[in-house]
Design a protein around this motif. Structure first.
Motif, PDB file in Angstrom:
ATOM      1  N   GLU A  20      -3.476   7.873  -5.129  1.00 42.59           N
ATOM      2  CA  GLU A  20      -3.199   9.159  -4.477  1.00 42.59           C
ATOM      3  C   GLU A  20      -4.049   9.371  -3.230  1.00 42.59           C
ATOM      4  O   GLU A  20      -3.540   9.816  -2.200  1.00 42.59           O
ATOM      5  CB  GLU A  20      -3.437  10.303  -5.469  1.00 42.59           C
ATOM      6  CG  GLU A  20      -3.128  11.668  -4.923  1.00 42.59           C
ATOM      7  CD  GLU A  20      -1.666  11.882  -4.580  1.00 42.59           C
ATOM      8  OE1 GLU A  20      -1.392  12.643  -3.629  1.00 42.59           O
ATOM      9  OE2 GLU A  20      -0.791  11.278  -5.233  1.00 42.59           O
ATOM     10  N   ARG A  91       4.357   3.715 -10.160  1.00 43.15           N
ATOM     11  CA  ARG A  91       4.192   4.012  -8.729  1.00 43.15           C
ATOM     12  C   ARG A  91       2.734   3.881  -8.300  1.00 43.15           C
ATOM     13  O   ARG A  91       2.440   3.447  -7.189  1.00 43.15           O
ATOM     14  CB  ARG A  91       4.718   5.422  -8.450  1.00 43.15           C
ATOM     15  CG  ARG A  91       4.768   5.758  -6.986  1.00 43.15           C
ATOM     16  CD  ARG A  91       5.609   7.008  -6.749  1.00 43.15           C
ATOM     17  NE  ARG A  91       5.724   7.241  -5.334  1.00 43.15           N
ATOM     18  CZ  ARG A  91       5.063   8.197  -4.699  1.00 43.15           C
ATOM     19  NH1 ARG A  91       4.266   9.007  -5.351  1.00 43.15           N
ATOM     20  NH2 ARG A  91       5.221   8.353  -3.402  1.00 43.15           N
ATOM     21  N   ASP A  92       1.812   4.238  -9.188  1.00 47.91           N
ATOM     22  CA  ASP A  92       0.397   4.131  -8.850  1.00 47.91           C
ATOM     23  C   ASP A  92      -0.018   2.688  -8.601  1.00 47.91           C
ATOM     24  O   ASP A  92      -0.843   2.416  -7.727  1.00 47.91           O
ATOM     25  CB  ASP A  92      -0.478   4.736  -9.951  1.00 47.91           C
ATOM     26  CG  ASP A  92      -0.385   6.246 -10.013  1.00 47.91           C
ATOM     27  OD1 ASP A  92       0.049   6.872  -9.024  1.00 47.91           O
ATOM     28  OD2 ASP A  92      -0.751   6.807 -11.067  1.00 47.91           O
ATOM     29  N   ARG A  95       1.164   1.782  -5.058  1.00 53.02           N
ATOM     30  CA  ARG A  95       0.449   2.566  -4.052  1.00 53.02           C
ATOM     31  C   ARG A  95      -1.001   2.108  -3.935  1.00 53.02           C
ATOM     32  O   ARG A  95      -1.550   2.041  -2.832  1.00 53.02           O
ATOM     33  CB  ARG A  95       0.534   4.053  -4.380  1.00 53.02           C
ATOM     34  CG  ARG A  95       1.952   4.586  -4.148  1.00 53.02           C
ATOM     35  CD  ARG A  95       2.137   6.010  -4.607  1.00 53.02           C
ATOM     36  NE  ARG A  95       1.278   6.907  -3.868  1.00 53.02           N
ATOM     37  CZ  ARG A  95       0.744   8.005  -4.376  1.00 53.02           C
ATOM     38  NH1 ARG A  95       0.965   8.347  -5.623  1.00 53.02           N
ATOM     39  NH2 ARG A  95      -0.010   8.786  -3.640  1.00 53.02           N
ATOM     40  N   LEU A 149       7.735   3.557  -0.884  1.00 51.87           N
ATOM     41  CA  LEU A 149       7.111   4.336  -1.958  1.00 51.87           C
ATOM     42  C   LEU A 149       5.883   5.076  -1.446  1.00 51.87           C
ATOM     43  O   LEU A 149       5.656   6.229  -1.797  1.00 51.87           O
ATOM     44  CB  LEU A 149       6.716   3.423  -3.118  1.00 51.87           C
ATOM     45  CG  LEU A 149       7.842   2.946  -4.019  1.00 51.87           C
ATOM     46  CD1 LEU A 149       7.318   1.914  -5.009  1.00 51.87           C
ATOM     47  CD2 LEU A 149       8.485   4.103  -4.747  1.00 51.87           C
ATOM     48  N   ASP A 152       6.698   8.124   0.310  1.00 51.19           N
ATOM     49  CA  ASP A 152       7.522   8.988  -0.545  1.00 51.19           C
ATOM     50  C   ASP A 152       8.884   9.246   0.094  1.00 51.19           C
ATOM     51  O   ASP A 152       9.381  10.375   0.151  1.00 51.19           O
ATOM     52  CB  ASP A 152       6.783  10.299  -0.831  1.00 51.19           C
ATOM     53  CG  ASP A 152       7.222  10.936  -2.134  1.00 51.19           C
ATOM     54  OD1 ASP A 152       7.922  10.274  -2.937  1.00 51.19           O
ATOM     55  OD2 ASP A 152       6.881  12.106  -2.346  1.00 51.19           O
ATOM     56  N   ALA A 155      11.786  11.262  -1.668  1.00 49.25           N
ATOM     57  CA  ALA A 155      11.627  12.718  -1.748  1.00 49.25           C
ATOM     58  C   ALA A 155      11.902  13.400  -0.408  1.00 49.25           C
ATOM     59  O   ALA A 155      11.996  14.622  -0.348  1.00 49.25           O
ATOM     60  CB  ALA A 155      10.219  13.060  -2.226  1.00 49.25           C
ATOM     61  N   HIS A 156      12.028  12.609   0.649  1.00 48.94           N
ATOM     62  CA  HIS A 156      12.209  13.183   1.981  1.00 48.94           C
ATOM     63  C   HIS A 156      13.542  12.795   2.607  1.00 48.94           C
ATOM     64  O   HIS A 156      13.665  12.752   3.836  1.00 48.94           O
ATOM     65  CB  HIS A 156      11.033  12.787   2.876  1.00 48.94           C
ATOM     66  CG  HIS A 156       9.750  13.367   2.408  1.00 48.94           C
ATOM     67  ND1 HIS A 156       9.356  14.639   2.726  1.00 48.94           N
ATOM     68  CD2 HIS A 156       8.788  12.865   1.593  1.00 48.94           C
ATOM     69  CE1 HIS A 156       8.192  14.899   2.142  1.00 48.94           C
ATOM     70  NE2 HIS A 156       7.834  13.841   1.445  1.00 48.94           N
TER      71      HIS A 156
END
Length: 180
Positions: A20, A91-92, A95, A149, A152, A155-156
């Motif tokens: 994050e 996902r972590d 990322r 990913l 994001d 989500a956009h």
């Protein structure tokens, strides 16, 4: 809880926090996420750099292991793609790996990042019998997925027509693998 279990719990928390916030995250943030004290994290891992490096090594090893688990054969290229797509559920994981690719100033992290890319390429060549171009495309597609990913992109949707088209291309590839 045993020391080994606690260590694993802290590494999972570190994966999420570093995924994050990147290397800017603190050992205090990791400790809070793991439900332990910051001095405990430092006692167990040393510095934030050592904690990041350990979490990064574990994540990178997981990717290499997923690819290495695919046996050589005529369908190895598809199966390696499927193995990589299976990693998208965490996902972590991906990322965190992206943050490691950008932490190249740290020689040890850079070494792990280079090894992970090299192993993905080498394993694809070895398992699939494909040529360098196909192996390069495999690694490049994986990196594109990671970048999408990281920003994001899903989500956009609707914000940028070009990005939407790129996401659709990747989504079509992923969906095509799932139905094959």
């Amino acid at each position: 809880m045993s020391g080994v279990q606690r260590r694993e719990e802290i590494l999972l928390a570190a994966r999420a926090v570093f995924a994050e916030r990147g290397y800017a995250a603190s050992t205090d943030e990791v400790a809070r996420a793991a439900g332990v004290s910051q001095p405990y994290v430092v006692r167990m891992f040393g510095t934030k750099r050592e904690l990041f490096l350990e979490a990064y090594k574990v994540a990178s090893a997981q990717i290499v292991a997923a690819l290495a688990a695919v046996p050589a054969g005529p369908d190895a290229a598809r199966r390696m793609g499927d193995a990589y797509i299976g990693l998208l559920e965490d996902r972590d994981l991906l990322r965190l790996v992206m943050h490691g690719f950008t932490a190249g100033a740290d020689e040890q992290v850079g070494r792990v990042a280079r090894h992970t890319l090299g192993e993905a390429f080498r394993l694809f060549l070895e398992r699939s019998g494909a040529d360098d171009q196909a192996a390069r495309t495999f690694v490049a597609q994986g990196m594109l997925i990671n970048v999408l990913l990281a920003v994001d992109a899903l989500a956009h949707r609707g914000e940028d027509a070009g990005l939407d088209a790129l996401v659709k291309c990747v989504q079509d590839d992923i969906d095509g693998r799932a139905s094959a």
